[in-house]
Write a protein that holds these residues in place. Structure first.
Motif, PDB file in Angstrom:
ATOM      1  N   GLU A  77      16.193 -32.035 -30.258  1.00  0.00           N
ATOM      2  CA  GLU A  77      14.906 -32.659 -30.507  1.00  0.00           C
ATOM      3  C   GLU A  77      13.986 -32.257 -29.333  1.00  0.00           C
ATOM      4  O   GLU A  77      12.863 -31.956 -29.566  1.00  0.00           O
ATOM      5  N   VAL A  78      14.447 -32.091 -28.071  1.00  0.00           N
ATOM      6  CA  VAL A  78      13.776 -31.596 -26.963  1.00  0.00           C
ATOM      7  C   VAL A  78      13.553 -30.360 -27.171  1.00  0.00           C
ATOM      8  O   VAL A  78      12.469 -29.818 -26.611  1.00  0.00           O
ATOM      9  N   GLU A  79      14.092 -29.298 -27.683  1.00  0.00           N
ATOM     10  CA  GLU A  79      14.094 -27.983 -27.812  1.00  0.00           C
ATOM     11  C   GLU A  79      12.853 -27.967 -28.520  1.00  0.00           C
ATOM     12  O   GLU A  79      12.177 -27.045 -28.475  1.00  0.00           O
ATOM     13  N   GLN A  80      12.968 -28.417 -29.905  1.00  0.00           N
ATOM     14  CA  GLN A  80      11.795 -28.545 -30.879  1.00  0.00           C
ATOM     15  C   GLN A  80      10.433 -28.698 -30.205  1.00  0.00           C
ATOM     16  O   GLN A  80       9.449 -28.407 -30.475  1.00  0.00           O
ATOM     17  N   LEU A  81      10.581 -29.834 -29.345  1.00  0.00           N
ATOM     18  CA  LEU A  81       9.341 -30.530 -28.774  1.00  0.00           C
ATOM     19  C   LEU A  81       8.903 -29.230 -27.787  1.00  0.00           C
ATOM     20  O   LEU A  81       7.556 -29.076 -27.544  1.00  0.00           O
ATOM     21  N   ALA A  82       9.806 -28.764 -26.977  1.00  0.00           N
ATOM     22  CA  ALA A  82       9.344 -27.867 -25.836  1.00  0.00           C
ATOM     23  C   ALA A  82       8.557 -26.497 -26.902  1.00  0.00           C
ATOM     24  O   ALA A  82       7.666 -26.157 -26.536  1.00  0.00           O
ATOM     25  N   LEU A  83       9.252 -26.094 -28.146  1.00  0.00           N
ATOM     26  CA  LEU A  83       8.688 -24.916 -28.934  1.00  0.00           C
ATOM     27  C   LEU A  83       7.156 -25.379 -29.093  1.00  0.00           C
ATOM     28  O   LEU A  83       6.152 -24.529 -29.256  1.00  0.00           O
ATOM     29  N   ARG A  84       6.925 -26.516 -29.732  1.00  0.00           N
ATOM     30  CA  ARG A  84       5.667 -26.899 -30.487  1.00  0.00           C
ATOM     31  C   ARG A  84       4.800 -27.011 -29.366  1.00  0.00           C
ATOM     32  O   ARG A  84       3.655 -26.526 -29.337  1.00  0.00           O
ATOM     33  N   LEU A  85       5.050 -27.548 -28.063  1.00  0.00           N
ATOM     34  CA  LEU A  85       3.961 -27.725 -26.843  1.00  0.00           C
ATOM     35  C   LEU A  85       3.863 -26.477 -26.325  1.00  0.00           C
ATOM     36  O   LEU A  85       2.623 -26.550 -25.831  1.00  0.00           O
ATOM     37  N   LEU A  86       4.752 -25.684 -26.073  1.00  0.00           N
ATOM     38  CA  LEU A  86       4.498 -24.431 -25.403  1.00  0.00           C
ATOM     39  C   LEU A  86       3.609 -23.545 -26.322  1.00  0.00           C
ATOM     40  O   LEU A  86       2.763 -22.835 -25.972  1.00  0.00           O
ATOM     41  N   ASP A  87       3.584 -23.672 -27.536  1.00  0.00           N
ATOM     42  CA  ASP A  87       2.832 -23.277 -28.625  1.00  0.00           C
ATOM     43  C   ASP A  87       1.211 -23.553 -28.421  1.00  0.00           C
ATOM     44  O   ASP A  87       0.186 -22.759 -28.289  1.00  0.00           O
ATOM     45  N   ALA A  88       1.393 -25.028 -28.433  1.00  0.00           N
ATOM     46  CA  ALA A  88      -0.037 -25.512 -28.228  1.00  0.00           C
ATOM     47  C   ALA A  88      -0.545 -25.319 -27.006  1.00  0.00           C
ATOM     48  O   ALA A  88      -1.849 -24.897 -26.719  1.00  0.00           O
ATOM     49  N   LEU A  89       0.083 -25.177 -25.545  1.00  0.00           N
ATOM     50  CA  LEU A  89      -0.406 -24.792 -24.486  1.00  0.00           C
ATOM     51  C   LEU A  89      -0.793 -23.323 -24.414  1.00  0.00           C
ATOM     52  O   LEU A  89      -2.120 -22.951 -23.907  1.00  0.00           O
ATOM     53  N   GLY A  90      -0.163 -22.616 -25.061  1.00  0.00           N
ATOM     54  CA  GLY A  90      -0.367 -21.112 -25.397  1.00  0.00           C
ATOM     55  C   GLY A  90      -1.969 -20.871 -25.757  1.00  0.00           C
ATOM     56  O   GLY A  90      -2.811 -20.088 -25.270  1.00  0.00           O
ATOM     57  N   ALA A  91      -2.120 -21.616 -27.077  1.00  0.00           N
ATOM     58  CA  ALA A  91      -3.455 -21.603 -27.691  1.00  0.00           C
ATOM     59  C   ALA A  91      -4.565 -21.971 -26.664  1.00  0.00           C
ATOM     60  O   ALA A  91      -5.613 -21.210 -26.689  1.00  0.00           O
ATOM     61  N   ALA A  92      -4.520 -22.986 -25.919  1.00  0.00           N
ATOM     62  CA  ALA A  92      -5.298 -23.789 -25.015  1.00  0.00           C
ATOM     63  C   ALA A  92      -5.565 -22.751 -23.923  1.00  0.00           C
ATOM     64  O   ALA A  92      -6.662 -22.307 -23.569  1.00  0.00           O
ATOM     65  N   HIS A  93      -4.252 -22.177 -23.263  1.00  0.00           N
ATOM     66  CA  HIS A  93      -4.513 -21.146 -22.226  1.00  0.00           C
ATOM     67  C   HIS A  93      -5.366 -19.728 -22.773  1.00  0.00           C
ATOM     68  O   HIS A  93      -5.914 -19.154 -21.790  1.00  0.00           O
ATOM     69  N   ASP A  94      -5.047 -19.461 -23.647  1.00  0.00           N
ATOM     70  CA  ASP A  94      -5.757 -18.093 -24.274  1.00  0.00           C
ATOM     71  C   ASP A  94      -7.203 -18.086 -24.300  1.00  0.00           C
ATOM     72  O   ASP A  94      -7.921 -17.409 -24.379  1.00  0.00           O
ATOM     73  N   THR A  95      -7.756 -19.430 -24.217  1.00  0.00           N
ATOM     74  CA  THR A  95      -9.301 -19.666 -24.380  1.00  0.00           C
ATOM     75  C   THR A  95      -9.748 -19.844 -23.126  1.00  0.00           C
ATOM     76  O   THR A  95     -10.885 -20.408 -22.866  1.00  0.00           O
ATOM     77  N   GLY A  96      -8.696 -20.003 -22.121  1.00  0.00           N
ATOM     78  CA  GLY A  96      -9.108 -20.228 -20.802  1.00  0.00           C
ATOM     79  C   GLY A  96      -9.051 -21.650 -20.247  1.00  0.00           C
ATOM     80  O   GLY A  96      -9.471 -21.938 -19.176  1.00  0.00           O
ATOM     81  N   LEU A  97      -8.422 -22.545 -21.366  1.00  0.00           N
ATOM     82  CA  LEU A  97      -8.529 -23.941 -20.951  1.00  0.00           C
ATOM     83  C   LEU A  97      -7.365 -24.430 -20.295  1.00  0.00           C
ATOM     84  O   LEU A  97      -6.064 -23.607 -20.436  1.00  0.00           O
ATOM     85  N   VAL A  98      -7.270 -25.540 -19.477  1.00  0.00           N
ATOM     86  CA  VAL A  98      -5.912 -25.796 -18.746  1.00  0.00           C
ATOM     87  C   VAL A  98      -5.975 -27.327 -19.220  1.00  0.00           C
ATOM     88  O   VAL A  98      -6.991 -28.019 -19.156  1.00  0.00           O
ATOM     89  N   HIS A  99      -4.693 -27.787 -19.693  1.00  0.00           N
ATOM     90  CA  HIS A  99      -4.972 -29.166 -19.885  1.00  0.00           C
ATOM     91  C   HIS A  99      -4.963 -30.117 -18.604  1.00  0.00           C
ATOM     92  O   HIS A  99      -5.677 -31.160 -18.704  1.00  0.00           O
TER      93      HIS A  99
END
Length: 231
Positions: A77-99
Motif C-alpha cells: 500500500e505504501v508503494e502505491q501511495l509513493a507512486l501516486r504522490l510522486l506523480d502528483a509532485l512531478g506535475a506540480a514541480h513541472d509547473t514551477g510549483l513546490v508544495h
C-alpha cells in the motif's frame, strides 16, 4: 461558487508585498493545474491582509487519521501511495510549483487514490512541522527536493509508525522501496533524486540479476541444451 474548503496563509509569511505577489503568482498557477492526485483550487484571493485560496471539497480521510488508527501500512500500500504522490509532485514541480507542506494530514486517501491538498507553496515558515527538509528548516524556503525529502519521511512513517530517527524499517520491505527511501531521506539536496520522475524510477526499476542468479540461469540453459541434443 459552491461548497469549498478555504486555505488561509499565515500573515507572518505574506506580510510584505513580495511574499504576497509570490503567493498570488503561485496560487494562480496551482489553480490552472489539473491532476487526479492534486485537489483542485477553485479561487484565489486576499482580504484584510490574509491571502487565501479555495479548494474543491473532497470527502476522504487523511493519512494522519489512518495512521492514528492502524499505526503502519503494508509495504504494498505504501508503494502505491509513493507512486501516486510522486506523480502528483512531478506535475506540480513541472509547473514551477513546490508544495512546501507535505505531511500526512495534507494527503487525502480518496477512493480513486491519494490526493495532495493544502499546498503551502513556498511560504510555509521554517520549523512548522517535523516533516520539513533540512534546507527548509534552515532557509525558510522550499525547493522540489524539499518536497521529496518530506515525502520520504511520510512514507517511512507509513511503513513503521514512526520517524526515521526513531523507528527502523521492518523486515520484509523490498529492496527497491528501501532504495527509494534512502535516497529521499538524504540530508544533502545533491544526494536526493533530482526530480520526482527520477525518484519514481528508483521505485519502478528492479535491480539487475546478481552474478549468482546469472550463473544459475546460464547453467539451466546449458542443461536444457544438452537435454535437447540427447533427445
Amino acid at each position: 461558487m459552491g461548497p469549498c474548503v478555504v486555505k488561509v496563509m499565515s500573515s507572518s509569511v505574506t506580510a510584505n508585498a513580495e511574499a504576497r505577489a509570490r503567493f498570488h503568482r503561485e496560487a494562480e498557477t496551482l489553480r490552472s493545474l489539473r491532476h487526479p492526485g492534486i485537489v483542485r483550487v477553485l479561487a484565489v484571493g486576499e482580504e484584510r491582509g490574509h491571502c487565501w485560496y479555495a479548494l474543491e471539497p473532497v470527502v476522504a480521510p487523511d493519512l494522519e487519521t489512518r495512521l492514528d488508527r492502524v499505526n503502519a501500512l503494508p509495504f504494498q500500500e505504501v508503494e502505491q501511495l509513493a507512486l501516486r504522490l510522486l506523480d502528483a509532485l512531478g506535475a506540480a514541480h513541472d509547473t514551477g510549483l513546490v508544495h512546501g507542506d507535505v505531511r500526512p494530514q495534507n494527503i487525502l486517501l480518496a477512493k480513486d487514490g491519494a490526493m495532495l491538498t493544502n499546498f503551502g507553496l513556498s511560504l510555509v515558515p521554517p520549523g512548522a512541522h517535523g516533516y520539513q527538509a533540512p534546507e527548509q528548516r534552515q532557509w525558510g524556503r522550499a525547493v522540489p527536493q524539499s518536497d521529496l525529502h518530506a515525502l520520504g519521511r511520510v512514507l517511512h512513517e507509513a511503513l513503521t509508525g514512526g520517524m526515521p530517527e526513531a523507528q527502523p524499517l521492518p523486515q520484509g520491505v523490498p529492496r527497491h522501496l528501501r532504495r527509494l527511501l534512502k535516497s529521499l531521506l538524504s540530508e544533502a539536496i545533491q544526494d536526493r533524486p533530482d526530480s520526482a520522475i527520477s525518484a519514481r524510477r528508483l521505485l519502478t526499476q528492479r535491480a539487475p540479476l546478481g552474478p549468482l542468479a546469472v550463473g544459475i540461469a546460464a547453467l539451466l540453459a546449458m542443461l536444457m541444451f544438452l537435454l535437447l541434443r540427447a533427445a
